[in-house]
Design a protein around this motif. Sequence first.
Motif, PDB file in Angstrom:
ATOM      1  N   ALA A   1       3.781  -1.669  -8.060  1.00 35.39           N
ATOM      2  CA  ALA A   1       3.797  -2.316  -6.651  1.00 35.39           C
ATOM      3  C   ALA A   1       3.782  -3.573  -6.718  1.00 35.39           C
ATOM      4  O   ALA A   1       4.588  -4.394  -6.023  1.00 35.39           O
ATOM      5  CB  ALA A   1       2.714  -1.788  -5.712  1.00 35.39           C
ATOM      6  N   GLN A   2       3.131  -4.387  -7.578  1.00 45.09           N
ATOM      7  CA  GLN A   2       3.037  -5.649  -7.730  1.00 45.09           C
ATOM      8  C   GLN A   2       4.434  -6.231  -8.246  1.00 45.09           C
ATOM      9  O   GLN A   2       4.999  -7.462  -7.819  1.00 45.09           O
ATOM     10  CB  GLN A   2       1.790  -5.896  -8.857  1.00 45.09           C
ATOM     11  CG  GLN A   2       0.809  -5.737  -8.305  1.00 45.09           C
ATOM     12  CD  GLN A   2      -0.386  -5.981  -9.164  1.00 45.09           C
ATOM     13  OE1 GLN A   2      -0.092  -5.884 -10.628  1.00 45.09           O
ATOM     14  NE2 GLN A   2      -1.579  -6.457  -8.908  1.00 45.09           N
TER      15      GLN A   2
ATOM     16  N   ARG B   1       2.131   1.383  -3.595  1.00 51.85           N
ATOM     17  CA  ARG B   1       1.333   2.182  -4.678  1.00 51.85           C
ATOM     18  C   ARG B   1       0.888   3.574  -4.145  1.00 51.85           C
ATOM     19  O   ARG B   1       0.946   4.571  -5.199  1.00 51.85           O
ATOM     20  CB  ARG B   1       0.074   1.167  -4.541  1.00 51.85           C
ATOM     21  CG  ARG B   1      -0.943   1.585  -5.696  1.00 51.85           C
ATOM     22  CD  ARG B   1      -2.246   0.490  -5.775  1.00 51.85           C
ATOM     23  NE  ARG B   1      -2.747   0.520  -4.577  1.00 51.85           N
ATOM     24  CZ  ARG B   1      -4.093  -0.047  -4.467  1.00 51.85           C
ATOM     25  NH1 ARG B   1      -4.562  -0.730  -5.534  1.00 51.85           N
ATOM     26  NH2 ARG B   1      -4.881   0.003  -3.323  1.00 51.85           N
TER      27      ARG B   1
ATOM     28  N   THR C   1      -0.269   0.328  -9.509  1.00 51.26           N
ATOM     29  CA  THR C   1      -0.528  -1.021  -8.980  1.00 51.26           C
ATOM     30  C   THR C   1       0.188  -1.886  -9.527  1.00 51.26           C
ATOM     31  O   THR C   1       0.929  -2.686  -8.740  1.00 51.26           O
ATOM     32  CB  THR C   1      -1.814  -1.049  -9.243  1.00 51.26           C
ATOM     33  OG1 THR C   1      -3.054  -0.288  -8.620  1.00 51.26           O
ATOM     34  CG2 THR C   1      -2.344  -2.746  -8.722  1.00 51.26           C
TER      35      THR C   1
ATOM     36  N   GLY D   1       1.078  -1.151  -0.004  1.00 51.49           N
ATOM     37  CA  GLY D   1      -0.097   0.007   0.025  1.00 51.49           C
ATOM     38  C   GLY D   1       0.760   1.396  -0.092  1.00 51.49           C
ATOM     39  O   GLY D   1       0.179   2.292  -0.651  1.00 51.49           O
TER      40      GLY D   1
ATOM     41  N   LYS E   1      -3.729   5.164 -11.079  1.00 51.72           N
ATOM     42  CA  LYS E   1      -3.810   4.085 -10.320  1.00 51.72           C
ATOM     43  C   LYS E   1      -3.329   2.632 -11.128  1.00 51.72           C
ATOM     44  O   LYS E   1      -2.580   1.909 -10.138  1.00 51.72           O
ATOM     45  CB  LYS E   1      -5.162   4.029  -9.685  1.00 51.72           C
ATOM     46  CG  LYS E   1      -5.626   2.741  -8.901  1.00 51.72           C
ATOM     47  CD  LYS E   1      -6.970   2.685  -8.438  1.00 51.72           C
ATOM     48  CE  LYS E   1      -7.220   1.547  -7.330  1.00 51.72           C
ATOM     49  NZ  LYS E   1      -8.687   1.364  -7.130  1.00 51.72           N
ATOM     50  N   SER E   2      -3.546   2.515 -12.150  1.00 49.49           N
ATOM     51  CA  SER E   2      -3.224   0.968 -12.604  1.00 49.49           C
ATOM     52  C   SER E   2      -1.968   1.205 -12.823  1.00 49.49           C
ATOM     53  O   SER E   2      -1.027  -0.158 -12.628  1.00 49.49           O
ATOM     54  CB  SER E   2      -4.004   1.128 -14.088  1.00 49.49           C
ATOM     55  OG  SER E   2      -3.446   2.215 -14.949  1.00 49.49           O
TER      56      SER E   2
END
Length: 249
Positions: free
Chosen positions: A151-152, A131, A148, A128, A144-145
């Motif tokens: 972060a992944q 991201r 994300t 969290g 956001k995409s």
Amino acid sequence: MSSLASLKSITSLRELAAVLQFKPAALSFILYKQAEASKYKVFEIPKRNGGKRTIKAPIDALKLLQSRLSKLLQNCVDEINKEKNRKDRIAHGFKRKRSIITNARQHRHRHYLLNLDIEDFFPSINFGRVRGFFMKDRNFQLEKSGATVIAQIACHANSLPQGSPCSPVISNLIAHPMDVALVALASAVGCTYSRYADDLSFSTNKKEFPPQIAAPSDTDAHRWLPGEELRRLIEHGGFKINESKTHMQ
């Protein structure tokens, strides 16, 4: 297009894959289809001062992906520093043209040198936080995409793994607001501050070391305790002091 502009334009996994020169199907397989347990080789190494450090070494394909993300982010940092005419002399770990030597140079010929250690530096930075940083930081403000997927790529088991090529640059980005606050505190009380990874250093030539930074224990003169303001700023930055690794020279 600059590295930062390319990153800020990303709205999908496919677009990020293109920037990282990775096939979208290969990126998708690593992130969503490959078993989590098979992505890293986990082992322990002894710490210099006792105990063990857990290392998570990514498999070759993931390591390549993380290395390209690391290079992209370092390019972005260089662009930001150039645009803002920022010398970037606070953090010295895992940075281009910075090293343990450049860190030590900040504290030459000082009467006092205090070193503190951040507890679980990489593991304390979770998915969290990564991201959220890339979405909210004013220099990045990613969709956001895109944030994300970054972060992944960077995180494993909900934290930055020690052993990933991109953990260092991301940890420096997330720790930067704390660094700025600690520079201000140090400057206000006549100290110099720098950081090398999870090691924080404060030095001064003042006759007495500023208690806002640290003071000797009432019960043990050889033991130094972090000052309340220092502790507050570190905890506000989302980190915690390792109480057993505070040393004054």
